[in-house]
Motif scaffolding. Structure first.
Motif, mmCIF file in Angstrom:
data_model
loop_
_atom_site.group_PDB
_atom_site.id
_atom_site.type_symbol
_atom_site.label_atom_id
_atom_site.label_comp_id
_atom_site.label_asym_id
_atom_site.label_seq_id
_atom_site.Cartn_x
_atom_site.Cartn_y
_atom_site.Cartn_z
ATOM 1 N N LYS A 248 0.836 -1.205 0.000
ATOM 2 C CA LYS A 248 0.000 0.000 0.000
ATOM 3 C C LYS A 248 0.873 1.258 0.000
ATOM 4 O O LYS A 248 0.603 2.212 -0.727
ATOM 5 C CB LYS A 248 -0.896 -0.056 1.247
ATOM 6 C CG LYS A 248 -1.795 1.106 1.422
ATOM 7 C CD LYS A 248 -3.235 0.740 1.215
ATOM 8 C CE LYS A 248 -4.090 1.942 1.561
ATOM 9 N NZ LYS A 248 -4.943 2.391 0.567
ATOM 10 N N LYS B 184 -2.740 -0.934 -5.451
ATOM 11 C CA LYS B 184 -4.168 -0.869 -5.109
ATOM 12 C C LYS B 184 -4.847 -2.241 -5.160
ATOM 13 O O LYS B 184 -5.874 -2.458 -4.531
ATOM 14 C CB LYS B 184 -4.878 0.078 -6.073
ATOM 15 C CG LYS B 184 -4.404 1.523 -5.926
ATOM 16 C CD LYS B 184 -5.392 2.487 -6.577
ATOM 17 C CE LYS B 184 -5.165 3.922 -6.155
ATOM 18 N NZ LYS B 184 -3.829 4.431 -6.383
ATOM 19 N N LYS B 185 -4.278 -3.115 -5.985
ATOM 20 C CA LYS B 185 -4.842 -4.468 -6.104
ATOM 21 C C LYS B 185 -3.712 -5.486 -6.031
ATOM 22 O O LYS B 185 -2.652 -5.271 -6.628
ATOM 23 C CB LYS B 185 -5.558 -4.639 -7.442
ATOM 24 C CG LYS B 185 -6.876 -3.887 -7.539
ATOM 25 C CD LYS B 185 -7.547 -4.164 -8.886
ATOM 26 C CE LYS B 185 -8.764 -3.279 -9.073
ATOM 27 N NZ LYS B 185 -9.915 -3.706 -8.275
ATOM 28 N N ASP C 172 -7.314 -0.318 2.820
ATOM 29 C CA ASP C 172 -8.134 -0.437 1.614
ATOM 30 C C ASP C 172 -7.285 -0.941 0.438
ATOM 31 O O ASP C 172 -6.691 -0.146 -0.296
ATOM 32 C CB ASP C 172 -8.729 0.948 1.308
ATOM 33 C CG ASP C 172 -9.610 0.902 0.072
ATOM 34 O OD1 ASP C 172 -10.078 -0.198 -0.273
ATOM 35 O OD2 ASP C 172 -9.802 1.962 -0.553
ATOM 36 N N VAL C 173 -7.196 -2.252 0.307
ATOM 37 C CA VAL C 173 -6.493 -2.877 -0.823
ATOM 38 C C VAL C 173 -7.363 -4.032 -1.292
ATOM 39 O O VAL C 173 -7.882 -4.784 -0.461
ATOM 40 C CB VAL C 173 -5.095 -3.408 -0.406
ATOM 41 C CG1 VAL C 173 -4.450 -4.180 -1.544
ATOM 42 C CG2 VAL C 173 -4.175 -2.267 0.014
#
Ligand code: FE2
Length: 223
Positions: free
Chosen positions: A30, A35-36, A74-75
């Motif tokens: 992160k 992000k993914k 948030d990933v």
């Protein structure tokens, strides 16, 4: 960035021995702007039954998701596998090993044996099943073997490690230029090395290539 090859699910393979390790891996990702993460625990058909693997993967995925929510990290984690190409592989429903809900499969070629015509034919057989193989860490194999792969209409993932030396970096640039490098992966195992710092570094140096890797990743994940 999208990390297309990572061993971040806790206690599914040797990539992460605990939830704590997985969280540390993901915090590193992160920080570098990932992000993914396509989570690709090893699947060896001769060591594991598919049902046991899928159950273990589901448990690892669920515990990680709960921890990410609890920590407000948030990933996106996408369930997948790094599937070793072995003779008995076809007894399985390969769709269950594909990346998320796609028909793309991250396929690891054998490292310590010579490839023969069976290996090349097996790739055609996978394609005939309606599954698109993506060859994992193509930078690791001898060009003696990969040249026959490059004749096929398939996609290739490179590991960030390939950027670290002059000669292997030159090889990656050549693969990319020739349309034989489509995705970047950390192939992270454990928490003691930070491949994500390298990903951020080389993204800023080879922005167009890394943007293409990202675009290709989204095209697969949204397929
Ligand atoms: Fe791997």
């Amino acid at each position: 960035m999208v990390d297309f090859h990572a061993h971040v699910l806790p206690c599914v393979d040797h990539g992460s021995d605990s939830l704590n390790t997985s969280l540390k891996q993901i915090v590193m990702a992160k920080k570098a702007g990932v992000k993914k993460i396509v989570a690709t625990p090893h699947y060896y058909d001769n060591k594991d039954s598919l049902s046991e693997f899928l159950q273990r993967r589901e448990e690892g995925y669920k515990s990680l998701q709960e921890a990410l929510v609890a920590s407000s990290i948030d990933v996106d984690i996408i369930k997948a596998a790094e599937v070793n190409l072995q003779t008995d592989l076809f007894k399985n429903d390969l769709k269950k090993l594909c990346i998320g809900d796609t028909n793309f499969l991250l396929l690891e070629m054998p490292m310590n044996i010579n490839w023969n015509s069976w290996h090349y034919d097996a790739i055609d057989e996978i394609i005939a099943l309606g599954i698109n193989p993506i060859i994992a860490h193509v930078n690791r194999y001898s060009s003696y073997y990969t040249k026959r792969l490059f004749e096929k209409d398939i996609l290739f993932q490179v590991n960030i490690e390939a950027f670290l030396s002059f000669s292997s970096r030159r090889n990656v640039l050549s693969l990319y230029k020739n349309g034989n490098a489509h995705f970047i992966g950390s192939d992270i195992h454990g928490k003691d090395k930070n491949p994500y710092e390298k990903m951020a570094k080389y993204k800023s140096r080879y922005t167009k290539m890394f943007n293409d890797f990202e675009l290709n990743s989204y095209n697969v994940l949204e397929s």
